[in-house]
Design a protein around this motif. Structure first.
Motif, mmCIF file in Angstrom:
data_model
loop_
_atom_site.group_PDB
_atom_site.id
_atom_site.type_symbol
_atom_site.label_atom_id
_atom_site.label_comp_id
_atom_site.label_asym_id
_atom_site.label_seq_id
_atom_site.Cartn_x
_atom_site.Cartn_y
_atom_site.Cartn_z
ATOM 1 N N SER A 246 0.847 -1.185 0.000
ATOM 2 C CA SER A 246 0.000 0.000 0.000
ATOM 3 C C SER A 246 0.884 1.237 0.000
ATOM 4 O O SER A 246 2.028 1.190 0.430
ATOM 5 C CB SER A 246 -0.913 0.015 1.232
ATOM 6 N N ALA A 247 0.348 2.324 -0.526
ATOM 7 C CA ALA A 247 1.070 3.594 -0.505
ATOM 8 C C ALA A 247 0.965 4.211 0.880
ATOM 9 O O ALA A 247 -0.090 4.165 1.507
ATOM 10 C CB ALA A 247 0.506 4.548 -1.550
ATOM 11 N N GLN A 248 2.063 4.822 1.356
ATOM 12 C CA GLN A 248 2.062 5.387 2.696
ATOM 13 C C GLN A 248 2.701 6.774 2.715
ATOM 14 O O GLN A 248 3.210 7.201 3.738
ATOM 15 C CB GLN A 248 2.788 4.452 3.676
ATOM 16 N N ASN A 249 2.721 7.466 1.605
ATOM 17 C CA ASN A 249 3.188 8.846 1.607
ATOM 18 C C ASN A 249 2.243 9.706 2.433
ATOM 19 O O ASN A 249 1.019 9.538 2.370
ATOM 20 C CB ASN A 249 3.265 9.392 0.180
ATOM 21 N N VAL A 250 2.817 10.632 3.178
ATOM 22 C CA VAL A 250 2.033 11.444 4.113
ATOM 23 C C VAL A 250 2.283 12.920 3.818
ATOM 24 O O VAL A 250 3.417 13.330 3.552
ATOM 25 C CB VAL A 250 2.419 11.130 5.577
ATOM 26 N N MET A 251 1.227 13.704 3.864
ATOM 27 C CA MET A 251 1.324 15.155 3.783
ATOM 28 C C MET A 251 0.974 15.733 5.151
ATOM 29 O O MET A 251 -0.139 15.525 5.657
ATOM 30 C CB MET A 251 0.369 15.705 2.720
ATOM 31 N N LEU A 304 7.721 21.979 1.948
ATOM 32 C CA LEU A 304 8.910 21.128 1.849
ATOM 33 C C LEU A 304 8.519 19.881 1.074
ATOM 34 O O LEU A 304 7.634 19.134 1.500
ATOM 35 C CB LEU A 304 9.422 20.753 3.243
ATOM 36 N N PRO A 305 9.152 19.609 -0.074
ATOM 37 C CA PRO A 305 8.759 18.454 -0.901
ATOM 38 C C PRO A 305 8.951 17.129 -0.174
ATOM 39 O O PRO A 305 9.626 17.030 0.852
ATOM 40 C CB PRO A 305 9.688 18.568 -2.120
ATOM 41 N N THR A 306 8.362 16.095 -0.753
ATOM 42 C CA THR A 306 8.378 14.765 -0.140
ATOM 43 C C THR A 306 9.794 14.214 -0.059
ATOM 44 O O THR A 306 10.590 14.331 -0.991
ATOM 45 C CB THR A 306 7.501 13.805 -0.957
ATOM 46 N N GLY A 307 10.110 13.628 1.061
ATOM 47 C CA GLY A 307 11.401 12.982 1.286
ATOM 48 C C GLY A 307 11.291 12.056 2.481
ATOM 49 O O GLY A 307 10.239 11.969 3.136
ATOM 50 N N GLU A 340 -5.194 21.041 -3.493
ATOM 51 C CA GLU A 340 -6.148 20.167 -4.170
ATOM 52 C C GLU A 340 -6.124 20.397 -5.683
ATOM 53 O O GLU A 340 -6.177 19.454 -6.475
ATOM 54 C CB GLU A 340 -7.545 20.412 -3.620
ATOM 55 N N SER A 341 -6.035 21.663 -6.100
ATOM 56 C CA SER A 341 -6.015 21.970 -7.526
ATOM 57 C C SER A 341 -4.728 21.518 -8.204
ATOM 58 O O SER A 341 -4.713 21.260 -9.401
ATOM 59 C CB SER A 341 -6.200 23.473 -7.731
ATOM 60 N N SER A 342 -3.625 21.411 -7.434
ATOM 61 C CA SER A 342 -2.366 20.943 -8.011
ATOM 62 C C SER A 342 -2.405 19.457 -8.330
ATOM 63 O O SER A 342 -1.596 18.968 -9.128
ATOM 64 C CB SER A 342 -1.200 21.242 -7.063
ATOM 65 N N GLY A 343 -3.325 18.703 -7.712
ATOM 66 C CA GLY A 343 -3.470 17.276 -7.983
ATOM 67 C C GLY A 343 -2.334 16.420 -7.485
ATOM 68 O O GLY A 343 -2.076 15.348 -8.026
ATOM 69 N N GLN A 344 -1.616 16.862 -6.456
ATOM 70 C CA GLN A 344 -0.460 16.130 -5.954
ATOM 71 C C GLN A 344 -0.631 15.730 -4.497
ATOM 72 O O GLN A 344 0.338 15.598 -3.766
ATOM 73 C CB GLN A 344 0.808 16.980 -6.115
ATOM 74 N N THR A 348 -2.232 9.782 2.350
ATOM 75 C CA THR A 348 -2.531 10.088 3.744
ATOM 76 C C THR A 348 -2.249 11.554 4.003
ATOM 77 O O THR A 348 -1.166 12.053 3.682
ATOM 78 C CB THR A 348 -1.692 9.221 4.699
ATOM 79 N N ILE A 349 -3.214 12.257 4.594
ATOM 80 C CA ILE A 349 -3.091 13.688 4.874
ATOM 81 C C ILE A 349 -3.348 13.910 6.358
ATOM 82 O O ILE A 349 -4.342 13.430 6.909
ATOM 83 C CB ILE A 349 -4.091 14.504 4.044
ATOM 84 N N VAL A 350 -2.422 14.620 7.004
ATOM 85 C CA VAL A 350 -2.554 14.959 8.417
ATOM 86 C C VAL A 350 -2.727 16.465 8.515
ATOM 87 O O VAL A 350 -1.874 17.229 8.058
ATOM 88 C CB VAL A 350 -1.331 14.503 9.231
#
Length: 402
Positions: A246-251, A304-307, A340-344, A348-350
């Protein structure tokens, strides 16, 4: 280096030299040798002081070894300053250092004025000599601290008056005090909406490049999933089994706008962001951070971009150490609309924010496609938050009073 001089009491010295010179001449005319010698001695003393203080500070340079220090709250560091003097020695001086109060000097002669610490240090240096001054510092609160002023106060050797020297060149030094790292107190569940690379026991998606075994064939299995070698060996059809992922990237999104009548709301939210970042780092979960502080560029907010890993955590800590609640802020719902408009948006969003009716419509819409966590735990007492996530064991039971 360039110093700004402030002279005080030189007019008194000049008037004294004129007066003693006149009295010396009168004593010489009337042949009063003893009195003339006294006036000559006083004149020589005042003339020496005048020449000495007019040349004072020429060739005085200061150097700071480390340009930036990174510490945690309660940890210690040292500000090391090296002074190199010219031909004129400096005696009985006082060095005054002014710095912002994110760090507190551990020195007995220290005063605090509205967010600035002044440290008073006895100072003396000989002709063409070098001396080193060490000032112990302790991290007091999150933020950055700079040396705002270097000031030398040198009193006159005889009589009232002084020469004050202020360093004109900026001091290229600052201390970054990182936010306090606390335990998250809960777990981040992976999102069930998107495939990814994180291994999970229960997931809607599998990784076709990671087979983990076989099982008996059922009519709903696809033809390309049949393991023919295993089927020949078992004498019945076998289906390949793959690793569930499963994907687990978090914002991590923080609302920098403070709630009305709430003290230290901004700092508490930062501590929650750090807790999530620490959890993601320990569990190797990629994450990004967005804060609704106005910036220039394609994104009108701090991002800060994803890392992942320690490098990402270091970047987060530095970013959070440099921001302030005094910065201009963007409405939180506008930042959500832009993301939301950027589509990225990740799976998971916190949202670290206080209760706000303006963002409820975004939360309602996002929960249909993403895993959304609204964290307002900073509004509660810390003890209540820990009790809420405390696992019930036999030792957690309440003991009744006798």
């Amino acid at each position: 280096m360039n110093w700004i001089r402030y002279e005080n009491g030189f007019k008194t010295i000049h008037n004294g030299m004129l007066l003693t010179a006149a009295l010396f001449m009168l004593s010489a005319i009337f042949a009063l040798s003893a009195l003339a010698a006294c006036f000559a001695a006083v004149f020589a003393m005042l003339a020496f002081q005048n020449v000495y203080f007019s040349k004072l500070g020429e060739g005085l340079n200061v150097k700071i070894n480390a340009k930036q220090q990174r510490i945690l709250i309660g940890h210690e560091e040292e500000l090391i300053m090296e002074f190199e003097n010219g031909r004129v020695p400096i005696w009985n001086a006082t060095l005054i250092l002014s710095m912002e109060d994110s760090v507190a000097p551990r020195h007995e002669f220290t005063k605090n004025y509205s967010g600035i610490y002044d440290v008073y240090i006895p100072f003396a240096i000989g002709s063409n000599q070098k001396t080193e001054i060490r000032v112990p510092l302790e991290g007091k609160k999150r933020g950055k601290s700079r040396v705002t002023r270097v000031f030398l106060e040198i009193p006159h050797l005889f009589g009232d008056g002084s020469v004050n020297m202020e360093l004109k060149d900026p001091v290229n030094y600052q201390s970054l005090v990182y936010p306090k790292v606390t335990n998250l107190g809960s777990e981040l569940a992976p999102s069930p909406f998107k495939p990814g690379e994180i291994q999970q026991r229960q997931s809607l998606f599998t990784d076709p490049f990671q087979p983990i075994g076989t099982r008996d064939y059922v009519p709903t299995d696809r033809f390309d999933q049949i393991h023919w070698t295993a089927s020949a060996r078992m004498q019945k059809l076998q289906t390949k089994e793959f690793l569930p992922v499963s994907a687990q990237n978090v914002m991590l999104m923080m609302n920098a706008l403070e709630k009305d009548r709430s003290n230290e709301d901004f700092e508490k939210k930062i501590e929650r962001i750090v807790a999530y970042a620490d959890y993601c780092t320990k569990n190797d979960i990629p994450y990004a951070v967005a804060i609704n502080l106005r910036t220039f560029g394609s994104r009108p907010y701090l991002f800060l971009p994803t890392g992942s890993g320690k490098v990402q955590f270091q970047m987060v800590m530095e970013m959070l150490a440099k921001i302030s609640d005094k910065y201009a802020k963007l409405p939180f719902d506008e930042m959500m609309q832009h993301m939301e408009s950027s589509g990225q948006l990740p799976p998971t969003i916190v949202l670290v924010t206080h209760e706000n009716d303006n963002i409820k419509r975004y939360i309602h819409r996002w929960t249909k496609r993403f895993s959304v966590i609204v964290d307002s735990s900073f509004e509660r007492n810390e003890d209540e938050w820990e009790k809420q996530h405390l696992k019930k064991t036999g030792t957690d039971s309440v003991i009744p009073s006798a």
